[in-house]
Design a protein around this motif. Structure first.
Motif, short mmCIF file in Angstrom:
data_model
loop_
_atom_site.label_atom_id
_atom_site.label_comp_id
_atom_site.label_asym_id
_atom_site.label_seq_id
_atom_site.Cartn_x
_atom_site.Cartn_y
_atom_site.Cartn_z
N LEU A 210 -18.24 -8.65 -7.46
CA LEU A 210 -19.06 -9.87 -7.48
C LEU A 210 -20.51 -9.56 -7.10
O LEU A 210 -21.44 -10.11 -7.69
CB LEU A 210 -18.48 -10.91 -6.51
N LYS A 211 -20.70 -8.66 -6.14
CA LYS A 211 -22.06 -8.28 -5.75
C LYS A 211 -22.78 -7.54 -6.87
O LYS A 211 -24.01 -7.59 -6.96
CB LYS A 211 -22.01 -7.41 -4.50
N THR A 212 -22.00 -6.86 -7.71
CA THR A 212 -22.60 -6.15 -8.85
C THR A 212 -23.04 -7.12 -9.93
O THR A 212 -24.12 -6.95 -10.52
CB THR A 212 -21.59 -5.15 -9.45
N PHE A 213 -22.23 -8.13 -10.18
CA PHE A 213 -22.49 -9.02 -11.30
C PHE A 213 -23.30 -10.26 -10.93
O PHE A 213 -23.87 -10.90 -11.81
CB PHE A 213 -21.17 -9.45 -11.94
N ASN A 257 -29.47 -20.46 -37.28
CA ASN A 257 -29.45 -21.49 -36.25
C ASN A 257 -30.51 -21.25 -35.19
O ASN A 257 -30.86 -20.11 -34.90
CB ASN A 257 -28.09 -21.52 -35.54
N PRO A 258 -31.00 -22.31 -34.56
CA PRO A 258 -31.83 -22.13 -33.36
C PRO A 258 -30.95 -21.51 -32.27
O PRO A 258 -29.83 -21.98 -32.02
CB PRO A 258 -32.24 -23.56 -32.99
N VAL A 259 -31.44 -20.44 -31.64
CA VAL A 259 -30.66 -19.74 -30.63
C VAL A 259 -31.49 -19.56 -29.36
O VAL A 259 -32.65 -19.13 -29.42
CB VAL A 259 -30.21 -18.35 -31.13
N LEU A 260 -30.90 -19.90 -28.22
CA LEU A 260 -31.52 -19.65 -26.92
C LEU A 260 -30.74 -18.54 -26.24
O LEU A 260 -29.52 -18.60 -26.11
CB LEU A 260 -31.47 -20.91 -26.04
N VAL A 261 -31.45 -17.48 -25.83
CA VAL A 261 -30.81 -16.35 -25.14
C VAL A 261 -31.39 -16.24 -23.74
O VAL A 261 -32.60 -16.09 -23.56
CB VAL A 261 -31.05 -15.02 -25.89
N LEU A 262 -30.52 -16.34 -22.74
CA LEU A 262 -30.93 -16.21 -21.34
C LEU A 262 -30.24 -15.00 -20.71
O LEU A 262 -29.03 -14.81 -20.90
CB LEU A 262 -30.55 -17.46 -20.54
N ILE A 263 -31.00 -14.19 -19.98
CA ILE A 263 -30.40 -13.12 -19.19
C ILE A 263 -31.03 -13.13 -17.80
O ILE A 263 -32.15 -13.63 -17.62
CB ILE A 263 -30.59 -11.72 -19.83
N GLY A 264 -30.33 -12.59 -16.82
CA GLY A 264 -30.86 -12.49 -15.48
C GLY A 264 -31.70 -11.24 -15.32
O GLY A 264 -31.48 -10.24 -16.01
N ASP A 265 -32.64 -11.27 -14.40
CA ASP A 265 -33.52 -10.11 -14.23
C ASP A 265 -32.82 -8.93 -13.57
O ASP A 265 -33.32 -7.80 -13.60
CB ASP A 265 -34.79 -10.49 -13.45
N LYS A 288 -35.44 -15.91 -22.73
CA LYS A 288 -36.00 -16.08 -21.39
C LYS A 288 -35.25 -15.21 -20.39
O LYS A 288 -34.03 -15.10 -20.46
CB LYS A 288 -35.92 -17.54 -20.95
N THR A 289 -35.98 -14.61 -19.47
CA THR A 289 -35.38 -13.89 -18.36
C THR A 289 -35.40 -14.79 -17.14
O THR A 289 -36.45 -15.31 -16.76
CB THR A 289 -36.15 -12.59 -18.05
N VAL A 290 -34.24 -15.00 -16.55
CA VAL A 290 -34.12 -15.87 -15.37
C VAL A 290 -34.28 -15.02 -14.12
O VAL A 290 -33.54 -14.06 -13.91
CB VAL A 290 -32.76 -16.59 -15.35
N LYS A 291 -35.26 -15.35 -13.31
CA LYS A 291 -35.54 -14.58 -12.11
C LYS A 291 -34.48 -14.81 -11.03
O LYS A 291 -33.91 -15.88 -10.94
CB LYS A 291 -36.93 -14.93 -11.57
N ASP A 292 -34.27 -13.78 -10.23
CA ASP A 292 -33.33 -13.82 -9.12
C ASP A 292 -31.93 -14.20 -9.59
O ASP A 292 -31.25 -15.04 -9.00
CB ASP A 292 -33.81 -14.81 -8.05
N ALA A 293 -31.52 -13.58 -10.69
CA ALA A 293 -30.20 -13.86 -11.28
C ALA A 293 -29.61 -12.59 -11.86
O ALA A 293 -30.33 -11.75 -12.40
CB ALA A 293 -30.31 -14.94 -12.35
N GLY A 294 -28.30 -12.47 -11.77
CA GLY A 294 -27.59 -11.35 -12.35
C GLY A 294 -26.87 -11.76 -13.62
O GLY A 294 -27.35 -12.63 -14.37
N HIS A 295 -25.70 -11.18 -13.85
CA HIS A 295 -24.93 -11.51 -15.03
C HIS A 295 -24.34 -12.91 -14.95
O HIS A 295 -24.19 -13.58 -15.97
CB HIS A 295 -23.81 -10.48 -15.21
N ASP A 300 -25.70 -18.01 -10.21
CA ASP A 300 -26.90 -17.60 -9.48
C ASP A 300 -28.01 -18.65 -9.50
O ASP A 300 -28.64 -18.91 -8.48
CB ASP A 300 -27.44 -16.29 -10.06
N GLN A 301 -28.26 -19.21 -10.67
CA GLN A 301 -29.38 -20.17 -10.82
C GLN A 301 -28.93 -21.36 -11.68
O GLN A 301 -29.44 -21.58 -12.78
CB GLN A 301 -30.58 -19.48 -11.45
N PRO A 302 -28.00 -22.15 -11.20
CA PRO A 302 -27.46 -23.24 -12.02
C PRO A 302 -28.49 -24.27 -12.47
O PRO A 302 -28.47 -24.70 -13.62
CB PRO A 302 -26.39 -23.87 -11.13
N LYS A 303 -29.40 -24.66 -11.59
CA LYS A 303 -30.37 -25.69 -11.98
C LYS A 303 -31.32 -25.19 -13.07
O LYS A 303 -31.58 -25.89 -14.05
CB LYS A 303 -31.18 -26.17 -10.77
N ILE A 304 -31.82 -23.96 -12.89
CA ILE A 304 -32.73 -23.40 -13.88
C ILE A 304 -32.02 -23.26 -15.22
O ILE A 304 -32.58 -23.60 -16.28
CB ILE A 304 -33.25 -22.03 -13.41
#
Length: 314
Positions: A210-213, A257-265, A288-295, A300-304
């Protein structure tokens, strides 16, 4: 084949070899070793589903390959939205997101039948083509047309697979740190902890995984954490993950299709290279890269993540 791919396949081979010897003929289930294990897991699943905190219904749909379990929520007159969970996570994983999504959308969360959940398998492992057929049988059952789809991790790979089909009814696509979609796993050495967890399950190894992901594993609700642990402890592994190859340039180009791709930093599955490839080959992509987030973006960042998804799907 480069060393990263070789190491990944070797680790998976060890995983499969270790798990295959523990199969028990007395209980014929594609996922679980024993009925006791399955019942224990389902109990935790039901407890986790209550974390949704909104009204929902559950249905079992007969398909060509087994029974599909679908959890539905949101207004019946809302636009249809399909949710595809991450590996071993089941549809309960959407508890940090479901209130935001089901506010205006009619949500269909589907348990993947080759992983722990309430969908049940009655055939051999499915090929990519059969996976697409299986999901489309569910879509046809509910008469879903022009629907949006969100896929997390392995669910993101499946969502991409479905979007590459020449005939589909998908409108917008959201990919949350999709696994093996744009490139092979970024940090194989770190992700090997998840494979070792399967081979030698323990609470300690689970915590390390869990700490890894996740950048914030402390955000994981204890009820869901227990379910996720039992999924890793009790479920048999299968070779289907070996079939998850990154999509070719032409396959990605075929998705209009319109595609949104999000990954954690700090994601160990993807990196900026994934976003670069998405931008290069998807004709209508937003990344978009989501800051302070992992896999585990949704943890990690539910609201964002919720705000980004809702804004994109408008």
């Amino acid at each position: 084949m480069n060393i990263t791919k070789l190491l990944f396949r070797f680790l998976v081979f060890l995983l499969l070899a270790g798990c295959s010897s523990t199969k028990q003929a007395k209980f014929d289930d594609y996922i679980f070793q024993t009925r006791k294990d399955k019942n224990a897991y389902i109990t935790t699943y039901d407890k986790s589903l209550k974390l949704w905190g909104i009204p929902y219904t559950e249905e079992n749909i007969k398909t060509s390959y087994g029974t599909a379990h679908v959890v539905m929520a949101g207004p019946k007159n809302g636009k249809d939205l399909v949710l595809l969970h991450g590996m071993d996570a089941s549809s309960t994983m959407w508890y940090p997101n479901i209130k935001a999504l089901a506010k205006t959308y009619r949500v269909y969360a589907i348990d993947f039948l080759m992983e722990p959940g309430k969908s049940t398998m009655t055939s051999k492992a499915l090929s990519s083509e059969e996976i697409a057929i299986w999901y489309n049988e569910i879509f046809n059952h509910y008469k879903l047309k022009n629907f949006d789809i969100i896929g997390a991790s392995r669910g993101g790979w499946i969502a991409t697979l479905l979007a590459t089909q020449k005939t589909n009814s998908i409108d917008k696509v959201v990919l949350l740190s999709p696994a093996q979609t744009f490139k092979f796993i970024d940090k194989v050495g770190k992700t090997s902890s998840a494979l070792m967890l399967k081979l030698f399950p323990s609470e300690k190894k689970f915590g390390k995984t869990l700490k890894t992901f996740a950048a914030h594993p402390e955000n994981i609700n204890p009820v869901y954490r227990r379910q996720f642990y039992l999924a890793n402890k009790y479920a048999k592994s299968n070779s289907s993950m070996l079939k998850m190859h990154p999509f070719s340039d032409d396959e990605l180009k075929s998705i209009s299709n319109p595609v949104l791709v999000l990954i954690g930093d700090t994601d160990v599955i993807n990196s900026e290279e994934s976003l670069e490839r998405a931008q290069k080959y998807l004709v209508n992509a937003k990344t978009k890269t989501v800051k302070d987030a992992g896999h585990f973006l949704t943890i990690d960042q539910p609201k964002i993540v919720n705000d980004a998804i809702v804004d994109f799907l408008k």
